[in-house]
Motif scaffolding. Structure first.
Motif, PDB file in Angstrom:
ATOM      1  N   GLU A 256       0.820  -1.217   0.000  1.00 40.21           N
ATOM      2  CA  GLU A 256       0.000   0.000   0.000  1.00 40.21           C
ATOM      3  C   GLU A 256       0.853   1.266   0.000  1.00 40.21           C
ATOM      4  O   GLU A 256       0.344   2.350  -0.330  1.00 40.21           O
ATOM      5  N   ALA A 257       2.114   1.151   0.366  1.00 42.07           N
ATOM      6  CA  ALA A 257       3.023   2.298   0.357  1.00 42.07           C
ATOM      7  C   ALA A 257       4.047   2.066  -0.742  1.00 42.07           C
ATOM      8  O   ALA A 257       5.076   1.417  -0.526  1.00 42.07           O
ATOM      9  N   GLU A 258       3.769   2.591  -1.925  1.00 46.18           N
ATOM     10  CA  GLU A 258       4.569   2.271  -3.115  1.00 46.18           C
ATOM     11  C   GLU A 258       6.043   2.644  -2.952  1.00 46.18           C
ATOM     12  O   GLU A 258       6.929   1.918  -3.371  1.00 46.18           O
ATOM     13  N   GLY A 259       6.314   3.777  -2.356  1.00 43.85           N
ATOM     14  CA  GLY A 259       7.702   4.212  -2.216  1.00 43.85           C
ATOM     15  C   GLY A 259       8.351   3.795  -0.919  1.00 43.85           C
ATOM     16  O   GLY A 259       9.444   4.255  -0.597  1.00 43.85           O
ATOM     17  N   GLY A 260       7.675   2.929  -0.168  1.00 39.61           N
ATOM     18  CA  GLY A 260       8.183   2.529   1.132  1.00 39.61           C
ATOM     19  C   GLY A 260       7.369   3.150   2.254  1.00 39.61           C
ATOM     20  O   GLY A 260       6.922   4.299   2.149  1.00 39.61           O
ATOM     21  N   ALA A 261       7.140   2.405   3.297  1.00 40.12           N
ATOM     22  CA  ALA A 261       6.330   2.854   4.421  1.00 40.12           C
ATOM     23  C   ALA A 261       7.199   3.552   5.467  1.00 40.12           C
ATOM     24  O   ALA A 261       8.427   3.481   5.434  1.00 40.12           O
ATOM     25  N   VAL A 262       6.521   4.229   6.389  1.00 39.29           N
ATOM     26  CA  VAL A 262       7.206   4.882   7.510  1.00 39.29           C
ATOM     27  C   VAL A 262       6.543   4.432   8.807  1.00 39.29           C
ATOM     28  O   VAL A 262       5.316   4.445   8.927  1.00 39.29           O
ATOM     29  N   GLY A 263       7.368   4.008   9.763  1.00 42.33           N
ATOM     30  CA  GLY A 263       6.862   3.639  11.083  1.00 42.33           C
ATOM     31  C   GLY A 263       7.019   4.807  12.039  1.00 42.33           C
ATOM     32  O   GLY A 263       8.112   5.351  12.183  1.00 42.33           O
ATOM     33  N   CYS A 264       5.912   5.212  12.660  1.00 44.15           N
ATOM     34  CA  CYS A 264       5.901   6.381  13.551  1.00 44.15           C
ATOM     35  C   CYS A 264       5.532   5.935  14.961  1.00 44.15           C
ATOM     36  O   CYS A 264       4.500   5.270  15.146  1.00 44.15           O
ATOM     37  N   VAL A 265       6.340   6.316  15.945  1.00 43.03           N
ATOM     38  CA  VAL A 265       6.108   5.871  17.313  1.00 43.03           C
ATOM     39  C   VAL A 265       6.118   7.043  18.280  1.00 43.03           C
ATOM     40  O   VAL A 265       6.830   8.034  18.079  1.00 43.03           O
ATOM     41  N   THR A 266       5.289   6.924  19.309  1.00 47.07           N
ATOM     42  CA  THR A 266       5.342   7.834  20.451  1.00 47.07           C
ATOM     43  C   THR A 266       5.489   6.994  21.708  1.00 47.07           C
ATOM     44  O   THR A 266       4.751   6.019  21.898  1.00 47.07           O
ATOM     45  N   VAL A 267       6.454   7.365  22.531  1.00 50.57           N
ATOM     46  CA  VAL A 267       6.780   6.602  23.733  1.00 50.57           C
ATOM     47  C   VAL A 267       6.795   7.540  24.935  1.00 50.57           C
ATOM     48  O   VAL A 267       7.413   8.611  24.889  1.00 50.57           O
ATOM     49  N   TYR A 268       6.117   7.133  25.991  1.00 46.58           N
ATOM     50  CA  TYR A 268       6.197   7.861  27.258  1.00 46.58           C
ATOM     51  C   TYR A 268       7.302   7.268  28.120  1.00 46.58           C
ATOM     52  O   TYR A 268       7.390   6.052  28.288  1.00 46.58           O
ATOM     53  N   MET A 269       8.146   8.160  28.655  1.00 45.89           N
ATOM     54  CA  MET A 269       9.102   7.793  29.686  1.00 45.89           C
ATOM     55  C   MET A 269       8.762   8.670  30.882  1.00 45.89           C
ATOM     56  O   MET A 269       9.125   9.857  30.908  1.00 45.89           O
ATOM     57  N   GLY A 270       8.039   8.121  31.828  1.00 45.71           N
ATOM     58  CA  GLY A 270       7.484   8.955  32.880  1.00 45.71           C
ATOM     59  C   GLY A 270       6.490   9.908  32.252  1.00 45.71           C
ATOM     60  O   GLY A 270       5.588   9.492  31.509  1.00 45.71           O
ATOM     61  N   ASP A 271       6.668  11.221  32.484  1.00 47.99           N
ATOM     62  CA  ASP A 271       5.770  12.197  31.869  1.00 47.99           C
ATOM     63  C   ASP A 271       6.395  12.869  30.656  1.00 47.99           C
ATOM     64  O   ASP A 271       5.876  13.859  30.146  1.00 47.99           O
ATOM     65  N   VAL A 272       7.529  12.323  30.175  1.00 41.11           N
ATOM     66  CA  VAL A 272       8.187  12.862  28.981  1.00 41.11           C
ATOM     67  C   VAL A 272       7.742  12.057  27.767  1.00 41.11           C
ATOM     68  O   VAL A 272       7.838  10.824  27.758  1.00 41.11           O
ATOM     69  N   ARG A 273       7.268  12.755  26.759  1.00 40.93           N
ATOM     70  CA  ARG A 273       6.695  12.121  25.568  1.00 40.93           C
ATOM     71  C   ARG A 273       7.697  12.274  24.418  1.00 40.93           C
ATOM     72  O   ARG A 273       7.978  13.386  23.973  1.00 40.93           O
ATOM     73  N   LEU A 274       8.231  11.153  23.936  1.00 45.54           N
ATOM     74  CA  LEU A 274       9.234  11.159  22.872  1.00 45.54           C
ATOM     75  C   LEU A 274       8.651  10.573  21.595  1.00 45.54           C
ATOM     76  O   LEU A 274       7.902   9.596  21.638  1.00 45.54           O
ATOM     77  N   ILE A 275       9.000  11.160  20.452  1.00 38.67           N
ATOM     78  CA  ILE A 275       8.548  10.628  19.169  1.00 38.67           C
ATOM     79  C   ILE A 275       9.757  10.301  18.306  1.00 38.67           C
ATOM     80  O   ILE A 275      10.837  10.865  18.462  1.00 38.67           O
ATOM     81  N   ASP A 276       9.548   9.351  17.392  1.00 33.84           N
ATOM     82  CA  ASP A 276      10.606   8.968  16.469  1.00 33.84           C
ATOM     83  C   ASP A 276       9.936   8.278  15.282  1.00 33.84           C
ATOM     84  O   ASP A 276       8.732   7.972  15.315  1.00 33.84           O
ATOM     85  N   ASN A 277      10.702   8.038  14.238  1.00 31.72           N
ATOM     86  CA  ASN A 277      10.160   7.301  13.090  1.00 31.72           C
ATOM     87  C   ASN A 277      11.292   6.636  12.334  1.00 31.72           C
ATOM     88  O   ASN A 277      12.476   6.945  12.537  1.00 31.72           O
ATOM     89  N   ILE A 278      10.912   5.709  11.466  1.00 25.82           N
ATOM     90  CA  ILE A 278      11.882   4.943  10.669  1.00 25.82           C
ATOM     91  C   ILE A 278      11.264   4.636   9.326  1.00 25.82           C
ATOM     92  O   ILE A 278      10.049   4.464   9.211  1.00 25.82           O
ATOM     93  N   LYS A 279      12.091   4.581   8.293  1.00 27.57           N
ATOM     94  CA  LYS A 279      11.597   4.280   6.942  1.00 27.57           C
ATOM     95  C   LYS A 279      11.835   2.818   6.615  1.00 27.57           C
ATOM     96  O   LYS A 279      12.921   2.285   6.864  1.00 27.57           O
ATOM     97  N   TYR A 280      10.805   2.190   6.054  1.00 22.93           N
ATOM     98  CA  TYR A 280      10.893   0.808   5.575  1.00 22.93           C
ATOM     99  C   TYR A 280      11.031   0.853   4.060  1.00 22.93           C
ATOM    100  O   TYR A 280      10.234   1.515   3.379  1.00 22.93           O
ATOM    101  N   PRO A 281      12.003   0.166   3.494  1.00 27.57           N
ATOM    102  CA  PRO A 281      12.192   0.209   2.034  1.00 27.57           C
ATOM    103  C   PRO A 281      11.026  -0.429   1.303  1.00 27.57           C
ATOM    104  O   PRO A 281      10.338  -1.305   1.828  1.00 27.57           O
ATOM    105  N   ALA A 282      10.809   0.034   0.082  1.00 31.79           N
ATOM    106  CA  ALA A 282       9.709  -0.499  -0.735  1.00 31.79           C
ATOM    107  C   ALA A 282       9.976  -1.953  -1.095  1.00 31.79           C
ATOM    108  O   ALA A 282      11.129  -2.358  -1.240  1.00 31.79           O
TER     109      ALA A 282
END
Length: 282
Positions: A256-282
């Motif tokens: 469904e993602a012709e050019g490759g998908a992206v994984g997006c995450v949000t993680v709580y460490m205590g009350d600190v909210r961190l985000i990150d992402n990674i690209k998956y090749p097509a």
């Protein structure tokens, strides 16, 4: 570096630049500047004649009052970093300067703003659209620069540019990381030493999921990432979605993602909210 605090001063400074036919690159920030912001400034510096940076903690994009209250504010250190990075115009406005009256605009941002951050932080992206559109009108840049750590936000800003009819190129720049892989974020300063020691596990687990994605379904990879991060002491996943970057919609199949998908995450460490992402090749 010229430091300005009012919209009038900003327009005059940028107007003089435009009158000379020089190009303007703009980096909007919320301060607590780090090497990630500096990398955006460096890209703007390479692409344009003049670089403008704003430092403004925008209240309309915080749906959590405690998050707004605790967001780091380091104006003196920020100013020094902007000077060292070769910024031409630094804009440090007050809330009253950006919002002389309440901004009641509601943007029809569509599906790109309805998932992930949009679902978890109601009103957040509308607040982003409010402040960035106001800043764009003040600065009138040729190009504006945003980091890919806030991957979904870039799609939202591009949608806002389309709605408002701005003739501005939106330039997405790669995530800047610490040597141990942790995505640079102004919120990292709020991590305890113990939390900071384990925080790089987020990127490590995401990177391992790319290596292990072959032959596994999207759902299997999502479950594996979520379980692995939750297994790290003190971490709790708010969401992990694998999306089509063209529309930010979660996918069920890799195709469904012709050019490759992206994984997006949000993680709580205590009350600190961190985000990150990674690209998956097509």
């Amino acid at each position: 570096m010229k430091t300005v605090r009012t919209a009038k001063e900003l327009r005059e400074a940028v107007g003089a630049v435009k009158a000379d036919g020089r190009s303007v690159g703009f980096v909007p920030t919320m301060g607590a500047l780090h090497a990630g912001h500096v990398s955006l400034i460096e890209r703007a510096r390479a692409d344009n004649d003049v670089v403008v940076v704003s430092v403004f903690v925008n209240p309309t994009q915080f749906n959590n009052p405690d998050d707004l209250r605790t967001y780091p504010r380091t104006e003196e250190a920020d100013s020094e970093k902007l000077q060292a990075a070769g910024v031409d115009i630094a804009f440090f406005p007050s809330v009253e300067e950006i919002y002389p009256e309440p901004d009641t605009r509601v943007f029809e941002l569509g599906p790109v703003a309805e998932v992930m951050e949009g679902a978890m932080r109601p009103g957040h992206f509308n607040g982003v659209a409010q402040v960035v559109s106001r800043l764009f009108r003040m600065v009138q840049p040729d190009r504006a620069y945003f980091g890919e750590k806030d991957f979904q936000q870039i799609s939202v800003i591009r949608r806002m540019v389309e709605i408002e009819g701005f003739d501005i190129e939106i330039v997405a720049c790669p995530i800047k990381r610490e040597a141990d892989g942790l995505a640079l974020s102004s919120r990292n300063v709020r991590l305890t030493p113990g939390q900071r020691a384990v925080a790089p596990a987020i990127h490590r687990i995401l990177a391992e999921s790319v290596d292990g994605a072959s032959g596994r379904s999207v759902d299997e990879v999502k479950r594996a990432v979520t379980d692995a991060i939750n297994a790290v002491d003190g971490m709790e996943v708010e969401y992990y979605e694998i999306v089509n970057p063209a529309d930010m919609q979660p996918i069920a199949e890799w195709s469904e993602a012709e050019g490759g998908a992206v994984g997006c995450v949000t993680v709580y460490m205590g009350d600190v909210r961190l985000i990150d992402n990674i690209k998956y090749p097509a």
